[in-house]
Motif scaffolding. Sequence first.
Motif, PDB file in Angstrom:
ATOM      1  N   ILE A 197       0.834  -1.094  -0.010  1.00  0.00           N
ATOM      2  CA  ILE A 197       0.082   0.099  -0.090  1.00  0.00           C
ATOM      3  C   ILE A 197       1.007   1.182  -0.068  1.00  0.00           C
ATOM      4  O   ILE A 197       0.630   2.319  -0.604  1.00  0.00           O
ATOM      5  CB  ILE A 197      -0.859   0.106   1.158  1.00  0.00           C
ATOM      6  CG1 ILE A 197      -1.971  -1.228   1.059  1.00  0.00           C
ATOM      7  CG2 ILE A 197      -1.832   1.374   1.342  1.00  0.00           C
ATOM      8  CD1 ILE A 197      -2.766  -1.268   2.492  1.00  0.00           C
ATOM      9  N   ALA A 198       2.102   1.271   0.996  1.00  0.00           N
ATOM     10  CA  ALA A 198       2.671   2.368   0.781  1.00  0.00           C
ATOM     11  C   ALA A 198       3.496   2.628  -0.540  1.00  0.00           C
ATOM     12  O   ALA A 198       3.836   3.866  -0.887  1.00  0.00           O
ATOM     13  CB  ALA A 198       3.882   2.094   2.124  1.00  0.00           C
ATOM     14  N   ALA A 199       3.683   1.724  -1.130  1.00  0.00           N
ATOM     15  CA  ALA A 199       4.546   1.515  -2.502  1.00  0.00           C
ATOM     16  C   ALA A 199       3.635   2.436  -3.640  1.00  0.00           C
ATOM     17  O   ALA A 199       4.243   2.896  -4.564  1.00  0.00           O
ATOM     18  CB  ALA A 199       4.888   0.309  -3.004  1.00  0.00           C
ATOM     19  N   LEU A 200       2.490   2.507  -3.339  1.00  0.00           N
ATOM     20  CA  LEU A 200       1.584   3.177  -4.211  1.00  0.00           C
ATOM     21  C   LEU A 200       1.417   4.518  -4.041  1.00  0.00           C
ATOM     22  O   LEU A 200       0.640   5.215  -3.614  1.00  0.00           O
ATOM     23  CB  LEU A 200       0.091   2.622  -4.205  1.00  0.00           C
ATOM     24  CG  LEU A 200       0.017   0.958  -4.344  1.00  0.00           C
ATOM     25  CD1 LEU A 200      -1.585   0.801  -4.118  1.00  0.00           C
ATOM     26  CD2 LEU A 200       0.003   0.745  -5.632  1.00  0.00           C
TER      27      LEU A 200
ATOM     28  N   LEU B  74      -8.962   7.649   5.346  1.00  0.00           N
ATOM     29  CA  LEU B  74     -10.170   8.253   4.929  1.00  0.00           C
ATOM     30  C   LEU B  74     -10.294   9.501   4.864  1.00  0.00           C
ATOM     31  O   LEU B  74     -10.876  10.306   4.294  1.00  0.00           O
ATOM     32  CB  LEU B  74     -11.293   7.489   5.620  1.00  0.00           C
ATOM     33  CG  LEU B  74     -11.688   6.059   5.553  1.00  0.00           C
ATOM     34  CD1 LEU B  74     -12.647   5.498   6.386  1.00  0.00           C
ATOM     35  CD2 LEU B  74     -12.291   5.820   3.881  1.00  0.00           C
ATOM     36  N   LEU B  75      -9.745  10.311   5.838  1.00  0.00           N
ATOM     37  CA  LEU B  75      -9.592  11.579   6.283  1.00  0.00           C
ATOM     38  C   LEU B  75      -8.955  12.232   5.004  1.00  0.00           C
ATOM     39  O   LEU B  75      -9.299  12.982   4.544  1.00  0.00           O
ATOM     40  CB  LEU B  75      -8.952  11.763   7.642  1.00  0.00           C
ATOM     41  CG  LEU B  75      -8.748  13.456   7.946  1.00  0.00           C
ATOM     42  CD1 LEU B  75     -10.056  13.858   7.722  1.00  0.00           C
ATOM     43  CD2 LEU B  75      -8.179  13.592   9.259  1.00  0.00           C
ATOM     44  N   ALA B  76      -7.762  11.505   4.711  1.00  0.00           N
ATOM     45  CA  ALA B  76      -6.731  12.045   3.843  1.00  0.00           C
ATOM     46  C   ALA B  76      -7.540  12.058   2.257  1.00  0.00           C
ATOM     47  O   ALA B  76      -7.566  12.975   1.565  1.00  0.00           O
ATOM     48  CB  ALA B  76      -5.761  11.253   3.379  1.00  0.00           C
TER      49      ALA B  76
ATOM     50  N   ILE C 239      -7.724   9.261  -4.633  1.00  0.00           N
ATOM     51  CA  ILE C 239      -8.681   9.224  -3.618  1.00  0.00           C
ATOM     52  C   ILE C 239      -9.466   8.030  -3.675  1.00  0.00           C
ATOM     53  O   ILE C 239     -10.080   7.385  -2.507  1.00  0.00           O
ATOM     54  CB  ILE C 239      -9.799  10.209  -4.019  1.00  0.00           C
ATOM     55  CG1 ILE C 239      -9.023  11.951  -4.109  1.00  0.00           C
ATOM     56  CG2 ILE C 239     -10.932  10.332  -3.429  1.00  0.00           C
ATOM     57  CD1 ILE C 239      -9.864  12.895  -4.634  1.00  0.00           C
ATOM     58  N   LEU C 240      -9.861   7.261  -4.827  1.00  0.00           N
ATOM     59  CA  LEU C 240     -10.388   6.040  -4.772  1.00  0.00           C
ATOM     60  C   LEU C 240      -9.443   4.924  -3.704  1.00  0.00           C
ATOM     61  O   LEU C 240     -10.144   4.245  -3.288  1.00  0.00           O
ATOM     62  CB  LEU C 240     -10.494   5.642  -6.119  1.00  0.00           C
ATOM     63  CG  LEU C 240     -11.119   4.062  -6.591  1.00  0.00           C
ATOM     64  CD1 LEU C 240     -12.480   4.238  -5.780  1.00  0.00           C
ATOM     65  CD2 LEU C 240     -11.138   3.772  -7.797  1.00  0.00           C
ATOM     66  N   LEU C 241      -8.422   4.937  -4.088  1.00  0.00           N
ATOM     67  CA  LEU C 241      -7.355   4.078  -3.371  1.00  0.00           C
ATOM     68  C   LEU C 241      -7.337   4.327  -1.696  1.00  0.00           C
ATOM     69  O   LEU C 241      -7.696   2.915  -1.220  1.00  0.00           O
ATOM     70  CB  LEU C 241      -5.913   4.121  -3.932  1.00  0.00           C
ATOM     71  CG  LEU C 241      -4.964   2.983  -3.590  1.00  0.00           C
ATOM     72  CD1 LEU C 241      -5.297   1.862  -4.070  1.00  0.00           C
ATOM     73  CD2 LEU C 241      -3.471   3.602  -3.833  1.00  0.00           C
ATOM     74  N   LEU C 242      -7.375   5.386  -1.475  1.00  0.00           N
ATOM     75  CA  LEU C 242      -7.465   5.611  -0.122  1.00  0.00           C
ATOM     76  C   LEU C 242      -8.686   5.238   0.384  1.00  0.00           C
ATOM     77  O   LEU C 242      -8.820   4.742   1.588  1.00  0.00           O
ATOM     78  CB  LEU C 242      -7.048   7.339   0.129  1.00  0.00           C
ATOM     79  CG  LEU C 242      -5.619   7.847   0.004  1.00  0.00           C
ATOM     80  CD1 LEU C 242      -5.595   9.252   0.127  1.00  0.00           C
ATOM     81  CD2 LEU C 242      -4.814   7.099   0.748  1.00  0.00           C
ATOM     82  N   THR C 243      -9.711   5.558  -0.188  1.00  0.00           N
ATOM     83  CA  THR C 243     -11.209   5.260  -0.013  1.00  0.00           C
ATOM     84  C   THR C 243     -11.302   3.833   0.489  1.00  0.00           C
ATOM     85  O   THR C 243     -11.666   3.297   1.325  1.00  0.00           O
ATOM     86  CB  THR C 243     -12.212   5.911  -0.797  1.00  0.00           C
ATOM     87  OG1 THR C 243     -11.994   7.095  -0.817  1.00  0.00           O
ATOM     88  CG2 THR C 243     -13.703   5.470  -0.246  1.00  0.00           C
TER      89      THR C 243
END
Length: 210
Positions: free
Chosen positions: A11-14, A81-83, A191-195
């Motif tokens: 996830i951090a690599a994205l 989600l906040l980000a 945004i989609l990835l973080l959500t």
Amino acid sequence: MQSQTLAFACIAALYPVGLLAVSLLLATDRPLPLGLSFYAGGASTLFVVGTIVITVMHGAGSDNSGSTRGGFRMGVGAAMLLAAWILSHRPPRPDKEPAWKVRLRDASPLAVFFAGTILYAPGASYMGAVTSIATNPGGWPSLLQLLVVITIVLITVEAPLLTYALRPEQTARTLRRAQGWIDRHGHQALILLLTVIGGYLFLDGLLLVV
């Protein structure tokens, strides 16, 4: 090595900023020296912070209970989600190039090194991977696990540098196309990835707590 640790590292690599930065550096007059300086800066800050966190958590004694792990996952998920919410209310400005892009083009290797340390300041996903190493002893040594995590996190820098060293012209063309796609769709994709990932981590943590 725990699958949870690898998941947080992936996830951090994205991180599109890393790919954009190395794309700009490889288009300069000194592509490999600047690219390697950027990589060294990012790896340094990730290694130092990771080592400190693991050492402190091992010294204090880690709590591996379900409620603790669940609470941490909920915290990481809520932060993502906040980000995502903040990014969705701050639309990109395609008419203005970010200042860090402009500065990177004419920077010295030392300045690029420090840019790498700043741009790769550890985020929630990386801290999740490091905490997972500290709270799940056994298996591989902690230092080896940390090095694997750092290698995964920096894959968007390592892969372009390696392919550029082998096939510079083809890599430069591919990076220009990737940079164009990120400039057009990177904001919405992030945004989609973080959500999605944030929602999953929050619900998964909630199930562990309850």
